[in-house]
Write an enzyme that holds these catalytic residues in place. Structure first.
Site, PDB file in Angstrom:
ATOM      1  N   ASP A   1      -8.242  -3.623  -1.372  1.00 18.09           N
ATOM      2  CA  ASP A   1      -9.428  -2.825  -1.673  1.00 18.09           C
ATOM      3  C   ASP A   1      -9.069  -1.483  -2.308  1.00 18.09           C
ATOM      4  O   ASP A   1      -9.814  -0.950  -3.129  1.00 18.09           O
ATOM      5  CB  ASP A   1     -10.226  -2.585  -0.398  1.00 18.09           C
ATOM      6  CG  ASP A   1      -9.336  -2.165   0.758  1.00 18.09           C
ATOM      7  OD1 ASP A   1      -8.667  -3.049   1.333  1.00 18.09           O
ATOM      8  OD2 ASP A   1      -9.313  -0.962   1.072  1.00 18.09           O
TER       9      ASP A   1
ATOM     10  N   TYR B   1       0.810  -1.219   0.000  1.00 18.14           N
ATOM     11  CA  TYR B   1       0.000   0.000   0.000  1.00 18.14           C
ATOM     12  C   TYR B   1       0.846   1.275   0.000  1.00 18.14           C
ATOM     13  O   TYR B   1       0.615   2.207  -0.779  1.00 18.14           O
ATOM     14  CB  TYR B   1      -0.937  -0.007   1.214  1.00 18.14           C
ATOM     15  CG  TYR B   1      -1.741   1.258   1.355  1.00 18.14           C
ATOM     16  CD1 TYR B   1      -2.920   1.439   0.637  1.00 18.14           C
ATOM     17  CD2 TYR B   1      -1.310   2.296   2.189  1.00 18.14           C
ATOM     18  CE1 TYR B   1      -3.643   2.611   0.759  1.00 18.14           C
ATOM     19  CE2 TYR B   1      -2.028   3.466   2.304  1.00 18.14           C
ATOM     20  CZ  TYR B   1      -3.196   3.614   1.591  1.00 18.14           C
ATOM     21  OH  TYR B   1      -3.911   4.791   1.705  1.00 18.14           O
TER      22      TYR B   1
ATOM     23  N   LYS C   1     -11.262  -9.006   5.173  1.00 16.30           N
ATOM     24  CA  LYS C   1     -11.715  -7.626   5.408  1.00 16.30           C
ATOM     25  C   LYS C   1     -12.402  -7.121   4.142  1.00 16.30           C
ATOM     26  O   LYS C   1     -11.781  -7.040   3.089  1.00 16.30           O
ATOM     27  CB  LYS C   1     -10.521  -6.720   5.734  1.00 16.30           C
ATOM     28  CG  LYS C   1     -10.915  -5.276   5.984  1.00 16.30           C
ATOM     29  CD  LYS C   1      -9.732  -4.326   5.848  1.00 16.30           C
ATOM     30  CE  LYS C   1      -9.253  -4.212   4.415  1.00 16.30           C
ATOM     31  NZ  LYS C   1      -8.263  -3.136   4.207  1.00 16.30           N
TER      32      LYS C   1
END
Length: 516
Positions: free
Chosen positions: A297, A262, A369
């Site tokens: 995500d 990330y 998640k």
């Protein structure tokens, strides 16, 4: 569980490719360290506080070691020498360095066995503290219980830790199971961790050890009041990734946003720095019983959820293997994905269902998640509430683990308490009415859902084959994930990477991996 009738041999093959990628990464990691990893060792040895200029003492110590030309030997080796020389604790040594009373380069002791023995009481003390925290969490859950999965997960973000406490306790009373204190904008780019309680932030509240302590105490209070353990989340990412993991372990956080990629993709932090830091960060979380949340995500905020679905699965495979190297059990892998399918896409719900079910079946023990729609939220609160409802249906249908609740006011403002209430009410209504739907319904053989899953798995294998030849670093330079390209030597923080010298050791990694 094989509703999708996925080919198990293909899944095993995909895992073998991901493992090859992870092995190459780990080979790189074993040879290097970073200044943030060294500051983390300082923190775990008990060094805390700031100097007269407000600079954190872990930074003061590591900066001193670096300016003395000793960084390759690592903080543990240098501090161990200082303990023998001065007979002081690591904390006192740090304070004396800050006052310029100690010059580490003048210490000539080099008996490695004695150096390691001098550190042992401080290492054991911290290991025992973290073990005790893990036991306290387990005792709480055994004594008062916890919510059912999918856990209802909400965010507070006032910028003031004391206001966050009020909002977090209110959310727990409304039904939330997990509270995240979102960080102040830009904290991931600070090469130090702010100190003490904070009351000013931008779009969130600074992650500090004192803020962790304040929120943990507040959530323990409301857990006992409600008879349900409330988990606390923060963000172990950015230039201080392992330091924040250590602070979380010390203050008994339960979940950490902790993705291997990330920071590289979305914060332009140098990939070498991030990959080295993620390893120690995850070793700490694995040992502490902290669930990590990965960030796949986020890929879908810049890339299309239908066209790039295979990159999410590919990243999940890689994150899984990197986490295993760090000693994280599957039950602590909150692999991420998101409900970001374009609402105008015909059968978009079915494609989303296929993706979520596929993740569930490929990673059966992971508390997945699942993140809510954000990209296509328009400010129309009525439509937004329906989008969130469809997201909740997919979640309960596919047995997700951690559900960040969507807000009907997404794209308008930071959620108010009333917005959270409506979102929690929405999720609780759907989860209760559809609680066992997954066990009652099977998918049509070779129908839209099964075929979509086959397609995504095949595309993921194609990508993993390519990446296993190119390696992770080269793949990132080509923009494999999220359509974002990052150079090997670009981004922030590369100056904090160094080669390990012949004396280097990290006394916590071996202990923590043995503990798992």
């Amino acid at each position: 569980m094989n509703k999708l009738d996925l080919d198990k041999k293909k899944i095993e093959y995909a895992r073998s490719l991901a493992r090859k990628i992870a092995v190459d990464v780990q080979t790189f990691v074993e040879k290097k360290s970073t200044i943030s990893t060294e500051r983390t060792i300082c923190r775990l040895l008990g060094i805390d506080g700031v100097d007269r200029n407000g600079i954190p003492l872990p930074n003061v110590v590591v900066d001193h070691i670096k300016s003395s030309g000793l960084l390759n030997d690592g903080a543990a080796y240098i501090i161990g020498k200082a303990i023998i020389e001065t007979n002081l604790s690591p904390q006192k040594i740090a304070e004396e360095i800050a006052q310029e009373k100690i010059e580490l380069s003048k210490i000539t002791i080099n008996d490695e066995l004695k150096i390691k023995e001098s550190l042992q009481p401080y290492v054991d003390s911290m290991i025992n503290l973290i073990k005790q925290n893990k036991k306290i969490r387990e005792d709480y859950i055994n004594k008062i219980g916890e919510g059912l999965q999918p856990y209802l997960y909400v965010i507070v973000a006032t910028g003031n830790i004391y206001e966050d406490v009020i909002q977090a306790q209110a959310a727990a009373r409304q039904g939330a199971d997990i509270i995240a204190v979102i960080r102040s904008t830009g904290q991931s780019l600070l090469d130090y961790v702010p100190f003490g309680p904070t009351t000013e932030g931008f779009g969130g509240t600074f992650a500090t050890q004192e803020n962790f302590r304040i929120m943990r105490k507040a959530l323990d209070e409301v857990s006992e009041e409600l008879g349900r353990y409330i988990r606390l989340v923060n963000y172990a990412s950015g230039l201080c990734m392992p330091e924040i993991s250590a602070m979380g372990a010390i203050e008994r956080l339960d979940v950490m946003l902790n993705d291997a990629l990330y920071g590289i993709l979305f914060r332009d932090i140098n990939m070498q720095r991030t990959i080295i830091d993620q390893y120690f960060s995850r070793v700490i979380s694995g040992f502490s019983g902290i669930i990590i949340n990965t960030g796949e995500d986020n890929y879908l905020t810049t890339a299309d959820a239908y066209e790039e679905a295979h990159t999410v699965l590919t990243s999940q495979f890689i994150n899984e293997q990197l986490a295993l190297f760090a000693g994280i059990p599957e039950e602590q892998m909150g692999l991420g994905h998101a409900f970001e399918m374009n609402p105008e896409l015909k059968n978009g719900f079915l494609y989303e269902l296929a993706q979520a079910e596929m993740a569930r079946e490929i990673f059966p023990n992971a508390p997945l998640k699942y993140m809510p729609p954000t990209k296509y939220m328009t400010g129309n609160i009525f439509k937004g509430h329906v989008q969130d409802a469809m997201f909740n249906v997919v979640s309960i249908f596919t047995k997700q683990g951690i559900q960040l609740l969507g807000m009907l006011t997404e794209a308008i403002h930071t959620p108010l308490m009333s917005d959270r209430y409506l979102s929690i009410e929405n999720a609780k209504y759907i989860f209760n009415n559809l609680r066992d739907i997954s066990d009652e319904i099977e998918f049509k053989k070779n129908g839209i859902i099964q075929k979509r899953a086959y397609q995504v798995l095949d595309e993921s294998i194609d990508l993993l084959e390519k990446m296993s030849k190119d390696g992770l670093f080269n793949s990132l330079t080509k923009g494999i994930f999220a359509n974002i390209k990052r150079p090997l030597d670009g981004g922030k923080g590369l100056e904090g990477v160094f080669d390990k010298g012949k004396h280097y050791f990290n006394p916590f990694i071996t202990k923590m991996l043995e503990g798992n």
